[in-house]
Design an enzyme around this catalytic site. Sequence first.
Site, PDB file in Angstrom:
ATOM      1  CB  SER A  39      39.982  33.289  38.457  1.00 26.73           C
ATOM      2  OG  SER A  39      39.233  33.558  37.292  1.00 26.73           O
ATOM      3  CG  ASP A 162      41.548  31.646  35.382  1.00 27.00           C
ATOM      4  OD1 ASP A 162      41.946  31.209  36.473  1.00 27.00           O
ATOM      5  OD2 ASP A 162      40.375  31.982  35.165  1.00 27.00           O
TER       6      ASP A 162
END
Length: 281
Positions: A39, A162
């Site tokens: 991320s 993510d």
Amino acid sequence: MAKTALIDVGGGYRAIFGAGVMDRLMEMHIDFDHCYGVSAGSANMVGYIARQPYRSHKFYTEYANRKEYASVQNFRKNHNFVALDYVYGTLSNHDGEYPVDFEAFEANPTGFTVVACNAETGQPKYFDKSDVHFDDFDIMKASSAVPVACEPYVIDGVPYFDGGIADPIPMQKAIDDGYDRVVVILTRLKDVLREQKKDIMPSRILERTYPAAADRLLNRYQTYNDEVALAKRYEQEGKALIIAPESLYGLSTLTKKFEGLERMYRAGYAAAEAIPAFLES
């Protein structure tokens, strides 16, 4: 000689902690053989590998306040609270406001792995440095697409979310890849377990379109807690060093205060002092 790896788990605005760690590492001229980014942690690492100190700090403390960067208006307009193309494209491309020094990034021998979650299968996808190209930072966009807050990011026809929902702390991946000194940057308190409650509603929404990813999201708390426990075991064996904040300073994944950001950054900067001794041990 020990092979070294650095892991940054990201965590939205909390990831400024890792930016502080890496800025101090650059000042100390400390490099790693390989970097694993999840991320926002992957974005921190692009600046680190390109040797651009304080670049990430500016993104968190200045650019992130712009509506084009992250806002409810963005979400209403295109279902992306954080405008990933703005962050990793408009600002970061060669003609952007703060371009990545791509030549330096490419020339640095440090390896790079970015974790994303395949939205259709729920399985982790490990992109590598060869997937990053001039003015093409799509793998960071994929790794940073927070479910429900963002649409999945599509690369070569495959939608991704993510990386934190599939392999939030790729400690075992680093060990399996042959690294025997691993520094893990967490952005939550080291000894506080993650809870499921915040993921229940988003997973129900996601279930309608991406059931496998929704299941991953629902069980992310357990994956994260298990991987923290694994990192702690490796730490006891002398193979890992966990760097984590002692407070969250009022920050969460998508909410921030300037004072909290600055304090979190300074905490990461200070915590990096423990790294040289570990690498030399």
